[in-house]
Design a protein around this motif. Sequence first.
Motif, short mmCIF file in Angstrom:
data_model
loop_
_atom_site.label_atom_id
_atom_site.label_comp_id
_atom_site.label_asym_id
_atom_site.label_seq_id
_atom_site.Cartn_x
_atom_site.Cartn_y
_atom_site.Cartn_z
N PHE A 1 14.69 10.81 -43.11
CA PHE A 1 13.35 11.31 -43.37
C PHE A 1 13.35 12.16 -44.64
O PHE A 1 14.22 13.01 -44.85
N HIS B 1 12.07 15.00 -46.87
CA HIS B 1 11.32 16.25 -46.70
C HIS B 1 11.37 17.05 -47.98
O HIS B 1 11.21 18.24 -47.99
N SER C 1 15.14 14.19 -30.43
CA SER C 1 15.30 13.08 -31.37
C SER C 1 16.39 12.14 -30.87
O SER C 1 17.19 12.49 -30.00
N ASN D 1 8.79 20.46 -38.92
CA ASN D 1 8.97 19.46 -39.98
C ASN D 1 9.79 20.00 -41.14
O ASN D 1 10.38 19.24 -41.91
N PRO E 1 14.53 18.10 -39.64
CA PRO E 1 15.26 17.10 -40.43
C PRO E 1 16.56 17.65 -41.02
O PRO E 1 17.57 16.93 -41.07
N THR F 1 7.39 25.71 -39.34
CA THR F 1 7.16 24.63 -38.36
C THR F 1 8.31 23.62 -38.42
O THR F 1 9.03 23.53 -39.42
#
Length: 275
Positions: A11, A13, A118, A73, A77, A71
């Motif tokens: 992912f 970020h 996850s 996100n 990751p 938060t």
Amino acid sequence: RKTGYGRVQVFNHRENFTDLDEIDLTRELGEALEHDQLELYYQPKCQLDNGKLAGVEALIRWNHPQRGLLTPNLFIPLAERFGLINRLGYWVIEQACHQLQQWRNTAFSDISIAINMSVQQLMDPHVIHFLKSCLERYRINRGLEIELTESVILSQERSGLNLLEQISAMGILLNIDDFGTGYSNFSYLRKMPVRFLKIDRSFVTDIEHNKDDQMIVRSILAIGHGLGMQVIAEGVENTGQRDWLRHQQCDLYQGYLLSRPQPLGELESWLSKQF
Ligand code: C2E
Ligand code: MG
Ligand code: MG
Ligand code: MG
């Protein structure tokens, strides 16, 4: 499928942090685990037909001493990439079980807590033992739920459903999160011990006006209900969306319309006022 699966793990970020920031942050996340800087916020979900509370979802936050409230996100990751996700996940499991125990013999004793996990966490060979020991230590036999994304279906396809069946046998209810955005294999979905399908927010946002989204959501409802699952809509922000979903016999909803995720104390006073 290989690319689909890989995409989940890498992912991107970088919009938010530079590489240097990431190194700092990863080191600090290790400290955060030791210094009590992580906190679970709770977002309720309710039944669409009668407004009854159906449980809460635990969403992790990091009270960073310099950067303020972060938060997930921004740091999940990183935790996944730098090998901290299992420790972080154990903390979440422990915290949720502790909370269920705290609520026992109170007005909140029937409330279930859904935690997010996850795929990487599920691949951890110790996670089953950890879940088991937590349930035993806090004497919990119901009320814990786990939210997994569709990518878990692919991982289970390889390892043969066993893990999910073990989890389910412990009395933990499984949710498929962000449904519709991944790569579902329907023949496996059918075999999985899943209780709830959560429709991804991206299909809900424009549900009143977008015919394609309406078609997709109706299809998800048909699949979910056809397989004996309950369907949850996430990201419901206005009454128009809620009413459309209710009219289509969606079972549960969650979103800012009902409540934002809140710290424990605020959740408890909100619950006391509402229910
Ligand atoms: P998710 O599980 O799909 O959670 C829903 C996200 O949407 C949450 O973001 C929630 O705050 C947000 N949300 C809820 N209602 C609304 C709404 O009406 N409008 C909008 N715009 N947003 C809404 P959050 O808390 O930032 O979490 C993001 C993701 O981080 C979660 O997505 C979940 O995948 C992951 N996550 C959160 N906590 C944990 C955790 O403890 N462990 C792991 N592995 N992942 C976590
Ligand atoms: Mg979730
Ligand atoms: Mg979700
Ligand atoms: Mg989501």
